[in-house]
Each structure stands twice: as structure tokens, then as C-alpha cells.
Design a protein around this motif. Structure first.
Motif, PDB file in Angstrom:
ATOM      1  N   VAL A   1       0.818  -1.216   0.000  1.00  0.00           N
ATOM      2  CA  VAL A   1       0.000   0.000   0.000  1.00  0.00           C
ATOM      3  C   VAL A   1       0.851   1.265   0.000  1.00  0.00           C
ATOM      4  CG1 VAL A   1      -1.664   1.316   1.375  1.00  0.00           C
ATOM      5  CG2 VAL A   1      -1.963  -1.141   1.083  1.00  0.00           C
TER       6      VAL A   1
ATOM      7  N   LEU B   1       1.792   3.056  -3.279  1.00  0.00           N
ATOM      8  CA  LEU B   1       0.648   3.738  -3.880  1.00  0.00           C
ATOM      9  C   LEU B   1       0.377   5.065  -3.192  1.00  0.00           C
ATOM     10  CD1 LEU B   1      -1.791   0.726  -4.384  1.00  0.00           C
ATOM     11  CD2 LEU B   1      -0.622   2.022  -6.165  1.00  0.00           C
TER      12      LEU B   1
ATOM     13  N   SER C   1      -6.778   0.990  -3.341  1.00  0.00           N
ATOM     14  CA  SER C   1      -5.522   0.593  -2.701  1.00  0.00           C
ATOM     15  C   SER C   1      -5.678  -0.698  -1.907  1.00  0.00           C
ATOM     16  CB  SER C   1      -5.032   1.719  -1.783  1.00  0.00           C
ATOM     17  OG  SER C   1      -4.772   2.893  -2.517  1.00  0.00           O
TER      18      SER C   1
ATOM     19  N   SER D   1      -6.190  -3.666  -4.161  1.00  0.00           N
ATOM     20  CA  SER D   1      -4.924  -4.107  -4.759  1.00  0.00           C
ATOM     21  C   SER D   1      -4.093  -4.904  -3.763  1.00  0.00           C
ATOM     22  CB  SER D   1      -4.132  -2.895  -5.258  1.00  0.00           C
ATOM     23  OG  SER D   1      -4.842  -2.203  -6.260  1.00  0.00           O
TER      24      SER D   1
END
Length: 235
Positions: free
Chosen positions: A167, A170, A200, A203
Motif C-alpha cells: 500500500v 501507492l 488501494s 490491490s
């Protein structure tokens, strides 16, 4: 005279050492929490999967976000048992403070109190990795990120948990605008941040087996705390 026949004594098997089960005081139950602070709001997200530290799933509906006041929430990853113990202690102290002073504790004060609580237990610490997120007295959004023994930093975005390394890049790119040639100076709306936070944590769930099932999305602003839940992968 008849000779006495002697036989050799049977060899004793060498005693094998006893293998005792090793006591493990901690277990990481996995999961990911993250937070992004804006000008007058704060968006927090956390998945609801709780694993057993391996490939097993204990529950798919364990929330990692805990509301402390109308302007502050606590997001925690790590060991579930220590998380519950920490939440109970904070709840008790916040209720005591409000009865004594006639008002709830401010968000910066809660952040400092959590640091003191974690440091007090430093020799046998809470195995928790925390984010305190909310708005301060001026209505500005802030996040405090912690290690297990209370060291903390006030930031505008952060992440903790098993998907943290997925994370943070990002957040560095989309929030801090690192490695971008053209950066717009406009303030990002709360709705845009919520959409980005959903992307996020989705993902992270695609790559991290300990993150999944559902995600709690919490928005803290001057009007209070607002909750939303959406589905992640269930495998």
C-alpha cells in the motif's frame, strides 16, 4: 569343569531428548489498515479477515477499526487478543477522562496517551501496530502512526499490517505525489480519497493472502464518524 558362558549385556538405547512444545506469546493475525488525511477530513480503511498466522482463516468479519470519540478512530493490525486488550484499556481511560473533565479527550491528546500506554508495556508489549486518525481542534485531518512500543509520528498518510509494503508505494505516489512530473495543487475531495483508498486496499488484497473478505471504510470529519463496507476477494 564346565565353563560358564557369559553373554554380553544388551546395549541400552540412547535416551532421546524430549521435544517440548515451544511457547509462543504472540501470533500475527494479519490484515491491513491504512489512512489518508485531508484538509478537513480523514479516511481510514481496514479489511475484516483474521487469519491464524498461517493459511487458516479464523473469521471473515473482524473489524480492525475502533471508534474512540466522535472525532477519532483507532485502526490496528497485529495480534487480535492484544488488540482487544488495548481497546478496552483506551475505552476505560477515555470514559474516566470524560467524567472527570466534562468533555471528550481531543484527538492529539489521545494520540499521546496511546504512545504512553504502549511505552508503559514495552518490556512485554502489545503486539499491535496502530494508526490513530481523526480531526483536531481546528478541524484539520491528521494521522499518528506507531510501532509496538509507542514510537509515533504525525503524518498525512500511513499504513500498517501485512499488506503495508504493497500500500505504501501507492500512497507515496498518489498522496505525496512522489515521482510525478506534473503535480496539480488542488485539494483532493473526500470522495476522491475514498475511491482511491478502496482501490488501494483492493490491490493489497490481490497480493496478500492475509487481506481480504470485506473492507471497512471510515470517514471522520467535523460532523462525526461515517462507516461504509464493501466487498474484497473471498478466497
Amino acid at each position: 569343569m564346565q565353563t560358564l558362558k557369559l553373554s554380553a549385556l544388551p546395549e541400552k538405547n540412547k535416551q532421546q531428548p524430549i521435544n517440548h512444545g515451544r511457547f509462543e506469546a504472540y501470533v500475527d493475525n494479519g490484515g491491513t489498515v491504512m489512512a489518508v488525511a485531508g484538509k478537513d477530513y480523514c479516511v481510514i480503511a481496514g479489511d475484516t479477515r483474521m487469519s491464524d498466522g498461517g493459511y487458516g482463516i479464523q473469521t471473515r468479519n473482524y473489524t480492525k477499526i475502533y471508534q474512540l470519540t466522535k472525532k477519532c478512530v483507532l485502526a490496528t493490525s497485529g495480534m487480535q487478543a492484544d488488540t482487544v486488550g488495548l481497546q478496552k484499556r483506551l475505552k476505560s481511560m477515555l470514559e474516566s477522562f470524560e467524567k472527570e473533565h466534562g468533555k471528550p479527550m481531543s484527538t492529539p491528546a489521545i494520540a499521546q496517551f496511546l504512545s504512553n500506554t504502549l511505552y508503559y508495556k514495552r518490556f512485554f508489549p502489545y503486539y499491535t501496530f496502530n494508526l490513530v486518525a481523526g480531526v483536531d481542534e481546528q478541524g484539520e485531518g491528521w494521522i499518528w502512526t506507531y510501532d509496538a512500543v509507542g514510537s509515533h509520528e504525525r503524518v498525512k498518510y500511513s499504513s500498517q499490517g501485512s499488506g503495508n509494503q504493497l500500500v505504501i508505494p501507492l500512497l507515496d505516489n498518489q498522496v505525496a505525489k512522489f515521482n510525478q512530473q506534473i503535480v496539480e495543487g488542488k485539494d483532493v475531495s473526500c470522495e476522491q480519497v475514498v475511491s482511491f483508498v478502496k482501490d488501494s486496499i483492493t490491490s493489497a488484497g490481490e497480493r496478500d493472502i492475509y487481506t481480504g473478505d470485506f473492507a471497512d471504510i471510515v470517514v471522520v470529519d467535523k460532523n462525526g464518524v461515517h462507516w461504509e463496507k464493501f466487498e474484497l476477494k473471498l478466497d
